[in-house]
Design an enzyme around this catalytic site. Structure first.
Site, short mmCIF file in Angstrom:
data_model
loop_
_atom_site.label_atom_id
_atom_site.label_comp_id
_atom_site.label_asym_id
_atom_site.label_seq_id
_atom_site.Cartn_x
_atom_site.Cartn_y
_atom_site.Cartn_z
N VAL A 111 0.84 -1.16 -0.03
CA VAL A 111 -0.01 0.08 -0.04
C VAL A 111 0.97 1.25 0.00
CG1 VAL A 111 -1.70 1.25 1.28
CG2 VAL A 111 -2.04 -1.18 1.15
N THR A 170 -0.90 -4.08 9.44
CA THR A 170 -1.92 -4.58 10.28
C THR A 170 -2.25 -6.02 10.31
OG1 THR A 170 -3.56 -3.65 9.19
CG2 THR A 170 -2.55 -2.13 10.53
N GLU A 194 -7.43 2.40 1.77
CA GLU A 194 -7.02 1.97 0.37
C GLU A 194 -7.99 1.01 -0.20
OE1 GLU A 194 -5.77 -0.86 -0.65
OE2 GLU A 194 -5.56 -1.87 1.36
N LEU A 238 -7.10 -0.88 -3.09
CA LEU A 238 -6.12 -1.04 -4.28
C LEU A 238 -6.42 -2.73 -4.51
CD1 LEU A 238 -3.05 0.89 -3.40
CD2 LEU A 238 -5.08 1.48 -4.93
N LEU A 257 -18.13 -13.08 -8.49
CA LEU A 257 -19.12 -14.29 -8.67
C LEU A 257 -18.40 -15.31 -9.34
CD1 LEU A 257 -22.66 -12.59 -9.25
CD2 LEU A 257 -21.79 -13.89 -7.13
N CYS A 295 -5.86 -8.87 2.22
CA CYS A 295 -7.04 -8.16 2.75
C CYS A 295 -8.05 -9.00 3.28
CB CYS A 295 -7.43 -6.93 1.71
SG CYS A 295 -6.52 -5.75 1.04
N LYS A 318 -3.72 -14.75 -6.60
CA LYS A 318 -4.46 -14.38 -7.70
C LYS A 318 -3.37 -14.07 -8.80
CE LYS A 318 -5.91 -10.07 -8.07
NZ LYS A 318 -6.56 -8.73 -7.81
N ARG A 368 0.01 -14.57 0.53
CA ARG A 368 -0.51 -14.64 2.11
C ARG A 368 -2.12 -15.02 1.93
NH1 ARG A 368 0.44 -8.10 3.26
NH2 ARG A 368 0.38 -8.33 0.92
#
Length: 434
Positions: free
Chosen positions: A11, A86, A151, A153, A253, A263, A324, A331
């Protein structure tokens, strides 16, 4: 304007580079000597398409620099962004604010005039007020405001998301802070991108609510996919039919092996913990977390079924291990659940991924890394397609089937279809929800 960006993770680095491309003077701060050395040498420590060129352009223009001195960066800055990690706290899943609060205290000592201290990190509701108090405790004379600027992103498309956002969310308590943030984002305002100003708590909550909702969409279609397999329906047709409804939309979907990344896993956990702390259980989010874990385990069962019930002694080629495509981020990737289970049950696993090896070597001990798909499938007993990189979308299935010991494929991203696989010589083909 002068901007200090504290933290050069995903980020922080993307935001710092993009802000400098807006014309601002940006100093990115990091305490990791190895990472800092790479950045100063013009090397990007993460994989994000286009980031290396944009960084080089703004470094050459003198708008972007890197430093280990927070005091130098904060001195005279109009805005100081906190963009540190975090991670989910061990044991309870709550967001770990250790790095955020440490940065706040250090910023307090470095402030030399008015600045807006902006939390870019994803933080639980109420954190910005804790940041404000931490700064006042460390430096009661500090002149500053706090702001929340979450963010949104997507890894692999972060630059486009920053430059052409669906919206920019700013939480601010004072008019002065809001004006500074408006000036920072002026290039977007001039092009009519939505900039939403709200209170601190709402800005913090928007981030968690958005990610939890998207994680819910993914998990919902994955559950529907399981039912489709039992009833004979095609989840791709179901997804298309649902997505054409304007109230639902087609994004997120796509059935697969479950969500992962930096995230969704940690943010859904953090939202669930916030609910517990405030006496408002997030029952839907709790179930999403549980079902997503079950989906990953169901993918393991699929591979076992493909191999006749046992993977012991079988050679399995896995295409894609990042969570992805167009990222090197591992992660909470489904591969970190699926591949160890295969190895633990006696499989010999070969892996091909365009960017996953840098992180994957440490996270996936026992696998054999290959650079070429066709070399990796020779003599294999099963092929598992786990990440939908473009490189895997137009493979020569005839050649692959002919080179495998047993022509069997688990297409966990629904890239191909059963008829094409059968024509190519695959005796067994499994997908998700079809």
């Amino acid at each position: 304007m002068k901007i200090a960006m504290i933290g050069t993770g995903y980020v922080g680095l993307v935001s710092g580079v993009c802000f400098s491309d807006f014309g601002h003077e940006v100093i990115c701060v990091d305490k990791d000597p190895a990472k800092l050395a790479k950045l100063k040498a013009g090397q990007v420590p993460i994989y994000e398409p286009g980031l290396d060129d944009l960084m080089a352009k703004n470094v050459a223009a003198g708008r972007l620099t890197f430093s280990d001195s927070l005091a130098t960066a904060v001195d005279g800055a109009d805005a100081v962004f906190i963009a540190v990690g975090t991670p989910a706290r061990r044991g309870d899943g709550h967001a770990d604010l250790t790095y955020v609060m440490a940065a706040a205290k250090e910023i307090a000592q470095a402030l030399t005039g008015y600045a807006v201290v902006v939390t870019k990190s994803t933080v639980p509701v109420g954190t910005n007020r804790l940041v404000k108090q931490a700064i006042l405790d460390a430096n009661p004379q500090a002149e500053f405001d706090v702001a929340s600027n979450p963010e949104f992103l997507r890894e692999g498309a972060a630059i486009d998301d920053f430059m052409r956002p669906d919206r920019v969310v700013v939480g601010a308590e004072t008019k002065r802070a809001a004006e500074v943030m408006s000036a920072i984002y002026r290039p977007l305002y001039l092009r009519d991108f939505p900039i939403m100003t709200t209170d601190l708590e709402s800005a913090e909550m928007i981030k968690y609510a958005a990610n939890a909702f998207l994680a819910t969409k993914i998990t919902f279609i994955n559950e529907i996919a399981s039912l489709c397999e039992r009833t004979g329906a095609d989840v791709k047709m179901v997804s298309k039919g649902m997505g054409l409804d304007g109230r639902i939309g087609s994004k997120f979907l796509h059935a697969g092996p479950g969500y992962g990344g930096s995230c969704f896993p940690k943010d859904t956990q953090a939202l669930a913990r916030m609910g517990q702390e405030h006496g408002v259980p997030m029952q839907l989010t709790d179930m999403v977390i549980k079902v997503n874990d079950q989906i990953k385990r169901r993918m393991i069962d699929k591979v076992f079924d493909l191999c006749g019930g046992s993977v012991n002694g079988k050679v399995i080629t896995v295409l894609g291990v990042t969570f992805k495509p167009n990222t090197d981020d591992m992660r909470d990737a489904p591969s970190l659940t699926i591949i160890p289970a295969l190895i633990g049950n006696g499989a010999k696993v070969r892996v091909v991924d365009p960017q996953g090896r840098r992180e994957g070597e440490a996270l996936l001990p026992g696998v054999t890394w290959e650079e070429d798909v066709y070399a990796a499938v020779k003599g294999a007993d099963a092929l598992v397609l786990l990440t939908e990189w473009n490189e895997f979308r137009a493979l020569d299935l005839n050649r692959i089937a002919g080179d495998m010991n047993a022509a069997a494929m688990a297409d966990l991203r629904n890239i191909y279809n059963a008829s094409d696989a059968k024509l190519a010589g695959f005796e067994h083909y499994m997908s998700v929800g079809r």
